[in-house]
Design a protein around this motif. Structure first.
Motif, PDB file in Angstrom:
ATOM      1  N   MET A   1      18.523  32.715  43.520  1.00  0.00           N
ATOM      2  CA  MET A   1      19.503  33.559  42.825  1.00  0.00           C
ATOM      3  C   MET A   1      19.187  35.041  43.016  1.00  0.00           C
ATOM      4  N   ARG A   2      17.922  35.354  42.831  1.00  0.00           N
ATOM      5  CA  ARG A   2      17.497  36.742  43.004  1.00  0.00           C
ATOM      6  C   ARG A   2      17.787  37.203  44.444  1.00  0.00           C
ATOM      7  N   LEU A   5      21.439  38.006  44.878  1.00  0.00           N
ATOM      8  CA  LEU A   5      21.737  39.315  44.300  1.00  0.00           C
ATOM      9  C   LEU A   5      21.388  40.429  45.282  1.00  0.00           C
ATOM     10  N   ARG A   6      20.334  40.191  46.069  1.00  0.00           N
ATOM     11  CA  ARG A   6      19.930  41.187  47.059  1.00  0.00           C
ATOM     12  C   ARG A   6      21.048  41.419  48.088  1.00  0.00           C
ATOM     13  N   ASP A   9      23.717  43.388  46.364  1.00  0.00           N
ATOM     14  CA  ASP A   9      23.299  44.793  46.252  1.00  0.00           C
ATOM     15  C   ASP A   9      23.509  45.538  47.569  1.00  0.00           C
ATOM     16  N   ALA A  13      25.756  48.838  48.203  1.00  0.00           N
ATOM     17  CA  ALA A  13      25.209  50.094  48.710  1.00  0.00           C
ATOM     18  C   ALA A  13      25.957  50.571  49.948  1.00  0.00           C
ATOM     19  N   GLN A  41      29.572  30.289  43.850  1.00  0.00           N
ATOM     20  CA  GLN A  41      29.163  29.600  42.629  1.00  0.00           C
ATOM     21  C   GLN A  41      28.525  30.591  41.639  1.00  0.00           C
ATOM     22  N   ALA A  42      27.720  31.500  42.163  1.00  0.00           N
ATOM     23  CA  ALA A  42      26.998  32.424  41.288  1.00  0.00           C
ATOM     24  C   ALA A  42      27.885  33.538  40.751  1.00  0.00           C
ATOM     25  N   PHE A  43      28.727  34.098  41.618  1.00  0.00           N
ATOM     26  CA  PHE A  43      29.448  35.312  41.215  1.00  0.00           C
ATOM     27  C   PHE A  43      30.949  35.107  41.035  1.00  0.00           C
ATOM     28  N   PRO A 115      28.089  57.609  32.969  1.00  0.00           N
ATOM     29  CA  PRO A 115      27.578  57.678  34.342  1.00  0.00           C
ATOM     30  C   PRO A 115      28.652  57.234  35.343  1.00  0.00           C
ATOM     31  N   CYS A 117      28.890  55.722  38.114  1.00  0.00           N
ATOM     32  CA  CYS A 117      28.976  54.390  38.705  1.00  0.00           C
ATOM     33  C   CYS A 117      29.610  53.396  37.739  1.00  0.00           C
ATOM     34  N   PHE A 118      29.358  53.569  36.434  1.00  0.00           N
ATOM     35  CA  PHE A 118      29.935  52.643  35.467  1.00  0.00           C
ATOM     36  C   PHE A 118      31.411  52.956  35.262  1.00  0.00           C
ATOM     37  N   LEU A 119      31.730  54.238  35.349  1.00  0.00           N
ATOM     38  CA  LEU A 119      33.120  54.658  35.226  1.00  0.00           C
ATOM     39  C   LEU A 119      33.959  54.056  36.348  1.00  0.00           C
TER      40      LEU A 119
END
Lengths: 147, 136
Positions: A1-2, A5-6, A9, A13, A41-43, A115, A117-119
């Motif tokens: 899973m980790r 996520l990579r 990510d 980016a 399945q994960a996302f 911030p 990025c959240f906006l």
């Protein structure tokens, strides 16, 4: 899973780059078949559709916050042609790039406290169905507004 | 000041790994590290912020059943936990320093709205934004 996520990510980016599933699977260190299945399945969305949401989010932010031309924005955010960019954006958001730009400028927001990025994440489309499916439904006259 | 938020916790997959990350790579200090059987209350602190503790908690028995704990570890590993923001004086310098120590960055420093921000994750998957505020 980790490791999945990579890969996600990396798309975050550099969403303007091409991310064929082979490249993503390589980042995660798993097989192509395993990657495609486990990412969804994960996302909740397949990787290419996730990438599309990030490109649209980024394009929306650039339309709102910069003076770059729409052509520049299309190429900066990873589309191969202006036509594809405009058509996809319209199919997903219901608005043309020009309209998004005008609306963004007409309603200046209190951006300083959130911030950036959240906006901008708030402008990410919630693509629960494929864009082609959305097109098909609209073309068929079926009300797609429940999305 | 004696009132206010004192502890906010993160879920981590391994407390020893998280401790090493926050202390050795980010420069936090241990505030409390107390064990009671399998349970470990572990909090760290930013050196400039003595009134606040960041808890590094491992989901699991006896507080949570094994299945719930597994679900939580998965959610953390998916990067689905809420936003975390670390304020710094100099984002690019902090980026260089942390990167040299092996921190996994998800976004290189970039300028926007007059500030500079970068993104990184802890080993468990918790996502941080590191933000250098706009200079007045």
């Amino acid at each position: 899973m980790r490791r999945l996520l990579r890969a996600k990510d990396r798309m975050d980016a550099a969403s303007h780059e091409d991310w064929p599933v082979e490249r993503l699977a390589h980042v995660s260190g798993v097989s192509v078949a395993h990657f495609a299945r486990s990412f969804k399945q994960a996302f909740g969305v397949p990787p290419h559709r996730y990438l599309l949401t990030r490109r649209i989010e980024r394009a929306t932010a650039l339309l709102r916050d910069t003076d770059l031309s729409i052509t520049d924005i299309a190429f900066h955010t990873g589309w191969a042609s202006l036509g594809t960019f405009g058509r996809t954006l319209h199919d997903v958001t219901g608005e043309s790039p020009g309209a998004i730009r005008m609306r963004g400028r007409a309603s200046p927001r209190e951006v300083g406290r959130v911030p950036a990025c959240f906006l901008s994440a708030a402008d990410r489309p919630d693509l629960t169905i494929a864009v082609s499916e959305k097109r098909r439904r609209l073309a068929g006259g079926i009300n797609g507004s429940e999305e | 000041m004696s009132q206010g938020v004192e502890v906010v916790g993160l879920y981590v997959r391994d407390q020893e790994e998280a401790l090493a990350f926050y202390v050795e790579k980010l420069g936090f200090r241990v505030h409390t590290d107390v064990r009671n059987g399998a349970y470990r209350w572990l909090t760290v602190q930013h050196p400039d912020q003595p009134s606040f503790q960041l808890g590094l908690f491992a989901p699991g028995p006896p507080v949570l059943d094994t299945e719930t704990a597994q679900a939580l570890r998965t959610i953390v590993a998916k990067g689905a936990m809420p936003p975390l923001v670390l304020a710094v004086d100099d984002c690019r310098a902090a980026y260089d320093r942390m990167r040299a120590r092996g921190v996994e960055f998800t976004q290189e420093p970039m300028s926007r709205y007059g500030g500079v921000d970068a993104g990184f994750r802890d080993p468990s998957g918790n996502g941080w934004k590191m933000i250098e505020a706009r200079r007045p």
